[in-house]
Design a protein around this motif. Structure first.
Motif, PDB file in Angstrom:
ATOM      1  N   GLU A 124       0.796  -1.132   0.017  1.00 37.32           N
ATOM      2  CA  GLU A 124      -0.042   0.122  -0.053  1.00 37.32           C
ATOM      3  C   GLU A 124       0.866   1.255  -0.050  1.00 37.32           C
ATOM      4  O   GLU A 124       0.415   2.208  -0.667  1.00 37.32           O
ATOM      5  N   LYS A 125       1.716   1.173   0.809  1.00 38.23           N
ATOM      6  CA  LYS A 125       2.775   2.305   0.924  1.00 38.23           C
ATOM      7  C   LYS A 125       3.484   2.450  -0.617  1.00 38.23           C
ATOM      8  O   LYS A 125       3.492   3.772  -1.005  1.00 38.23           O
ATOM      9  N   ALA A 126       3.967   1.592  -1.376  1.00 36.28           N
ATOM     10  CA  ALA A 126       4.484   1.572  -2.695  1.00 36.28           C
ATOM     11  C   ALA A 126       3.399   2.117  -3.557  1.00 36.28           C
ATOM     12  O   ALA A 126       3.860   3.113  -4.408  1.00 36.28           O
ATOM     13  N   ALA A 127       2.253   1.584  -3.587  1.00 38.11           N
ATOM     14  CA  ALA A 127       1.269   2.279  -4.399  1.00 38.11           C
ATOM     15  C   ALA A 127       1.039   3.879  -4.297  1.00 38.11           C
ATOM     16  O   ALA A 127       1.001   4.599  -5.105  1.00 38.11           O
ATOM     17  N   ALA A 128       1.111   4.203  -2.958  1.00 38.50           N
ATOM     18  CA  ALA A 128       0.935   5.427  -2.690  1.00 38.50           C
ATOM     19  C   ALA A 128       2.055   6.390  -2.986  1.00 38.50           C
ATOM     20  O   ALA A 128       1.703   7.344  -3.781  1.00 38.50           O
ATOM     21  N   GLN A 129       3.113   5.775  -2.907  1.00 38.39           N
ATOM     22  CA  GLN A 129       4.424   6.645  -3.452  1.00 38.39           C
ATOM     23  C   GLN A 129       4.553   6.563  -4.750  1.00 38.39           C
ATOM     24  O   GLN A 129       5.006   7.776  -5.519  1.00 38.39           O
ATOM     25  N   LEU A 130       4.052   5.715  -5.670  1.00 38.27           N
ATOM     26  CA  LEU A 130       4.110   5.787  -6.867  1.00 38.27           C
ATOM     27  C   LEU A 130       3.002   6.762  -7.634  1.00 38.27           C
ATOM     28  O   LEU A 130       3.264   7.379  -8.413  1.00 38.27           O
ATOM     29  N   ASP A 131       1.961   6.868  -6.810  1.00 38.34           N
ATOM     30  CA  ASP A 131       0.836   7.672  -7.049  1.00 38.34           C
ATOM     31  C   ASP A 131       1.376   9.222  -6.875  1.00 38.34           C
ATOM     32  O   ASP A 131       0.835  10.093  -7.486  1.00 38.34           O
TER      33      ASP A 131
END
Length: 596
Positions: free
Chosen positions: A126-133
């Motif tokens: 979830e953190k990776a998805a948020a950082q990509l976003d």
């Protein structure tokens, strides 16, 4: 007259109809961004080693990496987000077309995401998805100065942690909100792309309290943390290939991605997925270089004639073009096997090292052929070719040399050549699907047990193409060598000997997928003469490696005799050659130039 327009990437006529509307929009926006910057700016940034901040700002605004590199499970309801190898290859090709440094920022982000998406750590995902976003990039910290990418050895040590915290940790809101420290990590990593800015750095290490494979750990670190020391860029260029050191870096339970044998497999499986993009990056670089070279040479007058009137110049262009199209055909077909993979079909494990070694090595060959024509022009700083010539050799050597990959390829040779299995047909996989198997590949072992469909039928369906027929006879002679005069135990320990065998075997695999893709796309009918021209160089390359094998000091008389059966001349057809030149190569003169 047949047109080659759809065979090479042409940004002025970009029309990937197989992609959905939002993917096309984002990719067109990317092309427009590069074109508006112009060639002068791109080349200046390369020469001045300018970090790609402006590009990453564009990635953030367009949410480009977020859309292309987030599996749909963590898409947050965005229907455009998925991990789609087909469209990722298009993105990679475009980035290579305009500059390796832009491709590299994406490439190492893909690698950094590998251990994250494979893990069971939902918070990290979830953190990776948020950082990509938010426009962030990732890093993959496996290699070290002393050990390279040797997974069996790492000096990044994780000592079971305590709740004692540094002053910075005590005052950090983020640190105060987390539970106790699981480990303290200390050690250096080397050759780590994006290590200067990555919000999540996937780091490979080992526990000090557990020996062997059970002690391996993947965890995530933040390049902005106080215990993360950026020591510098180990290369001169736009790419930031960092050396960093962790000192008593606090690793919390929520930072741990996987441990033990699963961590070992995650390292190899990440390479299986992430390094595939080496081929499309190389293809993009070669395409841009080709446009530049043919436009220059076909308009340069030497001794009263266009340079391309000289037979050796024309031959270099035709050979370079045939090799470049072959690179694209193989890579495009390999995508279908990647996207159709599963626990019972792991053929991609062979096609991946072939893309990493063969396709990228062919990229070097293409650039060398073009450079032989351009000569001094290829050094001029106002050409994209100068950048390509300097960097094309990096691709076969990133995270593993050709030798390493050919050694991997050899593991598949017995089953591929002699023990085919039945598989349902695989068609073109350009559908907008999420490639979920990449993140559940399982243990990275059993390569020698992978079976393949029979390679012979696709060759036999094209024996009416003269050079395919000759090449098929060479392959049969190679199979006979393996059956009657296989390398003995001493030869199997002789790296020089087995690498030549590996190159011969690679050509068999390469030709199979080239023909399959030609068949699927109708190239074998519409551009039959081009397929013949491709197998012209395949015949010559097979003969070259057969000769090299026969000249090995340990080659037996039986092996030499078998090699002699592989020494064949390509079928010469001046009319075919002339038509390929006139209808497919020469017409690329002026077909594409950057807008400014």
């Amino acid at each position: 007259m047949p047109t080659p327009a759809r065979l090479l990437l042409d940004p002025n006529r970009f029309d990937p109809r197989h992609l959905d509307a939002e993917s096309r929009r984002q990719l067109q926006a990317l092309i427009d961004w590069f074109e508006e910057r112009g060639k002068t700016r791109l080349l200046r940034d390369d020469l001045e080693a300018t970090w790609v901040t402006d590009f990453l700002d564009f990635v953030r605004r367009e949410r480009l990496f977020a859309t292309f590199l987030t599996p749909s499970e963590f898409a947050g309801g965005d229907p455009n987000k998925r991990w789609d190898t087909s469209r990722n290859a298009v993105l990679s090709e475009i980035l290579g077309f305009y500059g390796l440094s832009y491709w590299y920022a994406e490439q190492v982000t893909i690698l950094g995401l590998g251990p994250i998406w494979q893990s069971d750590n939902v918070k990290a995902k979830e953190k990776a998805a948020a950082q990509l976003d938010a426009g962030g990039v990732m890093a993959f910290a496996l290699s070290e100065r002393e050990h390279g990418a040797d997974i069996y050895n790492t000096d990044m040590l994780l000592t079971p942690g305590t709740d004692e915290r540094s002053r910075e940790e005590q005052t950090s809101t983020d640190e105060r909100s987390r539970e106790g420290v699981a480990f303290r990590a200390t050690g250096e990593k080397y050759y780590i792309g994006n290590g200067n800015v990555a919000g999540m750095v996937s780091v490979f290490g080992r526990r000090t309290d557990i020996d062997g494979a059970d002690g391996y750990v993947w965890f995530v670190a933040d390049s902005g943390h106080g215990n993360y020391e950026l020591l510098g860029n180990v290369v001169h260029g736009q790419m930031y290939v960092s050396n960093f050191r962790l000192t008593d870096y606090p690793v919390y339970e929520e930072d741990i991605l996987c441990t033990g044998p699963d961590a070992f497999s995650a390292a190899l499986n990440t390479v299986n997925v992430g390094k595939f993009n080496l081929c499309s990056g190389s293809i993009g670089m070669c395409e841009h270089a080709f446009y530049e070279a043919i436009t220059h040479a076909n308009n340069r007058i030497l001794y009263g004639n266009p340079v391309t009137d000289f037979p050796h110049v024309r031959a270099s262009f035709v050979d370079a073009y045939a090799r470049l199209i072959a690179m694209k055909l193989f890579s495009d077909r390999a995508i279908d096997y990647f996207r159709s993979a599963g626990p019972q079909d792991r053929r991609y494990l062979l096609f991946n090292p072939v893309t990493k070694s063969k396709v990228t090595s062919e990229g070097e060959t293409v650039v060398t052929l073009l450079w032989d024509v351009l000569a001094a022009k290829g050094f001029e700083k106002n050409t994209y070719f100068c950048e390509v010539a300097r960097l094309i050799g990096a691709l076969p050597r990133l995270e593993g040399t050709v030798h390493v990959n050919v050694a991997q390829i050899l593991k598949f040779m017995p089953n591929f050549m002699f023990d085919p299995a039945d598989y349902p047909p695989i068609g073109t996989r350009d559908d907008p699907a999420d490639d979920v198997f990449f993140w559940s590949q399982g243990p990275a072992r059993g390569a020698s047990k992978v079976q393949f469909a029979d390679w012979a039928p696709v060759y036999e369906r094209h024996l009416d193409i003269p050079n395919v027929g000759v090449f098929y006879e060479q392959v049969q002679a190679f199979k006979e060598l393996l059956s009657t005069a296989a390398p003995d135990a001493d030869q199997q320990r002789d790296l020089d000997f087995v690498l030549v065998v590996g190159h011969l075997f690679t050509l068999v695999v390469y030709g199979q997928l080239i023909l399959e893709q030609a068949e699927l796309t109708g190239l074998d009918a519409e551009f039959r003469e081009l397929v013949d021209q491709i197998f012209d160089f395949m015949v010559r390359d097979m003969s070259k490696h057969a000769l090299a094998l026969s000249l090995q000091p340990s080659s037996s008389d039986e092996q030499i005799e078998a090699c002699q059966k592989m020494l064949r001349k390509a079928v010469d057809d001046p009319e075919r050659y002339a038509r390929v030149w006139e209808q497919q190569v020469e017409v690329l003169d002026g077909a594409y130039e950057m807008r400014r």
